[in-house]
Design a protein around this motif. Structure first.
Motif, mmCIF file in Angstrom:
data_model
loop_
_atom_site.group_PDB
_atom_site.id
_atom_site.type_symbol
_atom_site.label_atom_id
_atom_site.label_comp_id
_atom_site.label_asym_id
_atom_site.label_seq_id
_atom_site.Cartn_x
_atom_site.Cartn_y
_atom_site.Cartn_z
ATOM 1 N N PRO F 35 -56.563 -73.759 79.555
ATOM 2 C CA PRO F 35 -55.345 -73.243 80.169
ATOM 3 C C PRO F 35 -55.694 -72.008 80.981
ATOM 4 O O PRO F 35 -56.703 -71.349 80.731
ATOM 5 C CB PRO F 35 -54.462 -72.884 78.986
ATOM 6 N N GLN F 36 -54.863 -71.702 81.892
ATOM 7 C CA GLN F 36 -55.176 -70.712 82.899
ATOM 8 C C GLN F 36 -54.367 -69.450 82.702
ATOM 9 O O GLN F 36 -53.204 -69.502 82.354
ATOM 10 C CB GLN F 36 -54.837 -71.290 84.279
ATOM 11 N N GLN F 37 -55.014 -68.358 82.997
ATOM 12 C CA GLN F 37 -54.289 -67.099 83.099
ATOM 13 C C GLN F 37 -53.951 -66.881 84.558
ATOM 14 O O GLN F 37 -54.765 -67.116 85.446
ATOM 15 C CB GLN F 37 -55.117 -65.936 82.570
ATOM 16 N N ALA F 38 -52.745 -66.418 84.809
ATOM 17 C CA ALA F 38 -52.321 -66.223 86.186
ATOM 18 C C ALA F 38 -51.304 -65.096 86.236
ATOM 19 O O ALA F 38 -50.720 -64.719 85.216
ATOM 20 C CB ALA F 38 -51.715 -67.503 86.741
ATOM 21 N N MET F 56 -33.876 -68.015 84.218
ATOM 22 C CA MET F 56 -35.276 -67.616 84.358
ATOM 23 C C MET F 56 -35.573 -66.419 83.444
ATOM 24 O O MET F 56 -34.817 -65.455 83.401
ATOM 25 C CB MET F 56 -35.576 -67.271 85.820
ATOM 26 N N HIS F 57 -36.690 -66.518 82.703
ATOM 27 C CA HIS F 57 -37.051 -65.470 81.736
ATOM 28 C C HIS F 57 -38.342 -64.755 82.107
ATOM 29 O O HIS F 57 -38.890 -64.017 81.300
ATOM 30 C CB HIS F 57 -37.203 -66.088 80.341
ATOM 31 N N VAL F 58 -38.880 -65.029 83.268
ATOM 32 C CA VAL F 58 -40.126 -64.373 83.677
ATOM 33 C C VAL F 58 -39.885 -63.620 84.985
ATOM 34 O O VAL F 58 -38.889 -63.843 85.668
ATOM 35 C CB VAL F 58 -41.266 -65.409 83.863
ATOM 36 N N GLU F 59 -40.819 -62.728 85.320
ATOM 37 C CA GLU F 59 -40.640 -61.978 86.558
ATOM 38 C C GLU F 59 -41.985 -61.683 87.227
ATOM 39 O O GLU F 59 -43.030 -61.702 86.563
ATOM 40 C CB GLU F 59 -39.883 -60.683 86.286
ATOM 41 N N PRO F 60 -41.942 -61.441 88.534
ATOM 42 C CA PRO F 60 -43.180 -61.186 89.263
ATOM 43 C C PRO F 60 -43.967 -60.041 88.633
ATOM 44 O O PRO F 60 -43.390 -59.065 88.144
ATOM 45 C CB PRO F 60 -42.695 -60.816 90.670
ATOM 46 N N GLY F 61 -45.300 -60.165 88.626
ATOM 47 C CA GLY F 61 -46.163 -59.127 88.078
ATOM 48 C C GLY F 61 -46.631 -59.436 86.663
ATOM 49 O O GLY F 61 -47.651 -58.916 86.215
ATOM 50 N N GLN F 62 -45.870 -60.293 85.940
ATOM 51 C CA GLN F 62 -46.296 -60.633 84.580
ATOM 52 C C GLN F 62 -47.547 -61.496 84.609
ATOM 53 O O GLN F 62 -47.731 -62.317 85.504
ATOM 54 C CB GLN F 62 -45.178 -61.376 83.844
ATOM 55 N N LYS F 63 -48.414 -61.288 83.605
ATOM 56 C CA LYS F 63 -49.587 -62.153 83.433
ATOM 57 C C LYS F 63 -49.206 -63.220 82.424
ATOM 58 O O LYS F 63 -48.646 -62.917 81.381
ATOM 59 C CB LYS F 63 -50.785 -61.331 82.950
ATOM 60 N N VAL F 64 -49.511 -64.468 82.743
ATOM 61 C CA VAL F 64 -49.055 -65.568 81.891
ATOM 62 C C VAL F 64 -50.171 -66.578 81.647
ATOM 63 O O VAL F 64 -51.154 -66.642 82.387
ATOM 64 C CB VAL F 64 -47.850 -66.310 82.537
ATOM 65 N N ILE F 65 -49.981 -67.322 80.568
ATOM 66 C CA ILE F 65 -50.782 -68.510 80.276
ATOM 67 C C ILE F 65 -49.922 -69.700 80.659
ATOM 68 O O ILE F 65 -48.770 -69.786 80.238
ATOM 69 C CB ILE F 65 -51.093 -68.612 78.756
ATOM 70 N N TYR F 66 -50.464 -70.602 81.460
ATOM 71 C CA TYR F 66 -49.649 -71.768 81.817
ATOM 72 C C TYR F 66 -50.364 -73.042 81.386
ATOM 73 O O TYR F 66 -51.568 -73.070 81.169
ATOM 74 C CB TYR F 66 -49.302 -71.768 83.309
ATOM 75 N N SER F 87 -40.935 -73.959 82.594
ATOM 76 C CA SER F 87 -41.237 -74.546 81.290
ATOM 77 C C SER F 87 -42.724 -74.835 81.102
ATOM 78 O O SER F 87 -43.154 -75.170 79.998
ATOM 79 C CB SER F 87 -40.426 -75.817 81.095
ATOM 80 N N ASP F 88 -43.514 -74.749 82.163
ATOM 81 C CA ASP F 88 -44.962 -74.921 82.033
ATOM 82 C C ASP F 88 -45.667 -73.612 81.702
ATOM 83 O O ASP F 88 -46.884 -73.592 81.530
ATOM 84 C CB ASP F 88 -45.538 -75.494 83.334
ATOM 85 N N ILE F 89 -44.917 -72.539 81.672
ATOM 86 C CA ILE F 89 -45.496 -71.256 81.262
ATOM 87 C C ILE F 89 -45.364 -71.161 79.747
ATOM 88 O O ILE F 89 -44.275 -71.263 79.195
ATOM 89 C CB ILE F 89 -44.793 -70.075 81.962
ATOM 90 N N LEU F 90 -46.507 -71.009 79.061
ATOM 91 C CA LEU F 90 -46.525 -71.065 77.606
ATOM 92 C C LEU F 90 -46.272 -69.706 76.973
ATOM 93 O O LEU F 90 -45.587 -69.598 75.961
ATOM 94 C CB LEU F 90 -47.885 -71.588 77.132
ATOM 95 N N ALA F 91 -46.867 -68.671 77.568
ATOM 96 C CA ALA F 91 -46.776 -67.351 76.947
ATOM 97 C C ALA F 91 -47.063 -66.281 77.989
ATOM 98 O O ALA F 91 -47.727 -66.540 78.996
ATOM 99 C CB ALA F 91 -47.777 -67.237 75.800
ATOM 100 N N ILE F 92 -46.546 -65.106 77.735
ATOM 101 C CA ILE F 92 -46.858 -63.937 78.549
ATOM 102 C C ILE F 92 -47.990 -63.195 77.841
ATOM 103 O O ILE F 92 -48.005 -63.111 76.606
ATOM 104 C CB ILE F 92 -45.598 -63.052 78.690
ATOM 105 N N VAL F 93 -48.944 -62.693 78.607
ATOM 106 C CA VAL F 93 -50.049 -61.924 78.033
ATOM 107 C C VAL F 93 -49.746 -60.444 78.250
ATOM 108 O O VAL F 93 -49.598 -60.000 79.387
ATOM 109 C CB VAL F 93 -51.391 -62.297 78.708
#
Lengths: 94, 94, 94, 94, 94, 94, 94
Positions: F35-38, F56-66, F87-93
């Motif tokens: 899985p990728q960090q982005a 939507m529960h995410v915002e620009p600038g967050q690092k995520v695992i998708y 929904s393809d974003i699994l978690a925020i890092v």
């Protein structure tokens, strides 16, 4: 004999794809894969299809583009028709 | 013996596809892939099928086109019937 | 031992398909692919199945045609039963 | 250690299929394909599963037939259990 | 770095499967196919997932059995985690 | 040029996976399967997606695992972006 | 001739992918697999599609990225168009 489609089905008659080049040379339709142009012959009444209300937005006489791979070929009185669901019609050609 | 279909099922009896050329020569039906013409023998009561209310719009005696690949062949008293869901009936032939 | 089906399940006992030709010769059932005739042994209580209310419309003792490929074979006390969902029963044979 | 199933899951312990012929000879279970008899060890609380209210209709101690291919084998303290969804239980054996 | 799961996701850390025989010999985990025991590291907030309200029933620190084939391996700071949906957790091990 | 995602889509920019061993040696990212960090570049407005309200529960600038296998690579102005559904974003890092 | 899309369909005209390197050398588009940039030519009226209300959020003239593998190629008056569903449009390029 007449085909009366049920539900959200639409009876189409494929238009002969007279592919003409700019210089006027007529080429026979080669590819079976391209979406098809057809004329609407008959339109089902719509109604509740698979638990969902479907309203019909097309009418006989319209020329349409329909989804390749969609539909069932039907031969009646030596004429071939295609019966598709309205949702397989992509666009009307005006 | 009599087949009483359940739910949205319809019992069909396939019409013999007497394919006649214009010149009058009768050809036996070759292709199993073409949609089928059939007569409706019995119609289920409809009702709630898979959580959705289904109303029946066909009746015994009607000639119909049904979807190829649909239905189950049933042999009762040496007659073969096809049991399909109403939604597999594409059009009524009038 | 007794099988008590859950939900919309129905316990069937396959009828021996004594295929008799018109001249009276009994042929053993050859094809496993043909839909099956069976007698209903037990019927589940219905209720909410996968979020949808299911009412049972069949009862023990009825002879039915059920969908080929449907159902699970169960061996209890050296008898083989088939457990199907009610929706896999196509028609009642009267 | 104790397995506490979540949602509509049920923990089963497979019954040893002591296949005995009429003459009393015990045969080892050969086919992995036959549906399984098992005893219920623990039952999840039910509740809203995938957006649908699920009520549990089985309880520990019942002997059940469950769908072949269903379930996940779990090894805890050198005992093997099977965790299935309640909907994979076909019938109770009484 | 810390993994904060979204929606109905749960972050797991696989427990080392120290398979010990009764006589005390430790065997390395051979089969990748068996369901996994893991400890819950972090739990998403739940909420409306794919149009359905999901309530979370697990919490960090619990030991769980999760469905084989489920989940995505994630490597953060040289530790490997598994992110699964709550519905892929079969049972809590107490 | 700027990418403005529609619906529940999120525009990501993959973080260069500078895999460093404990001893400080930088290894190039080998496996395409992990899985990728982005980093989130842009977030769609949400709204009714496929008949379901999506917030939507995410915002620009967050690092995520998708989720691996998710998303579509897009090349704009010689930069590569990935467009995924929320929904393809699994978690925020964090 | 004019294409009037039905429902949630959108008619696109692919933009010629003039791939230019930094040094100014124009490379022909090689990969068919990359998502496509296209201009919106016509937008369907939306409405109830498959039982769900769909509102259209795009308009003719916008440049968009659409999902690879989506859509149907249509040739009208020797011009090739692509008809996609609005949900296959990933982002607007501004």
């Amino acid at each position: 004999m007449k085909l009366v489609p049920l539900g959200d089905r639409v009876v189409l008659k494929q238009l002969v794809a007279e592919e003409t080049t700019k210089s006027g040379i007529v080429l026979p339709g080669q590819t079976k894969e391209k979406p098809q142009q057809a004329e609407i012959i008959a339109v089902g009444p719509g109604g509740v299809i698979d638990g969902k209300e479907v309203e019909m937005h097309v009418e006989p006489g319209q020329k349409v583009i329909y989804s390749k791979y969609a539909g069932t070929d039907v031969e009646v009185d030596e004429e071939t028709y295609i019966i598709v669901k309205q949702s397989d019609i992509l666009a009307i050609v005006e």
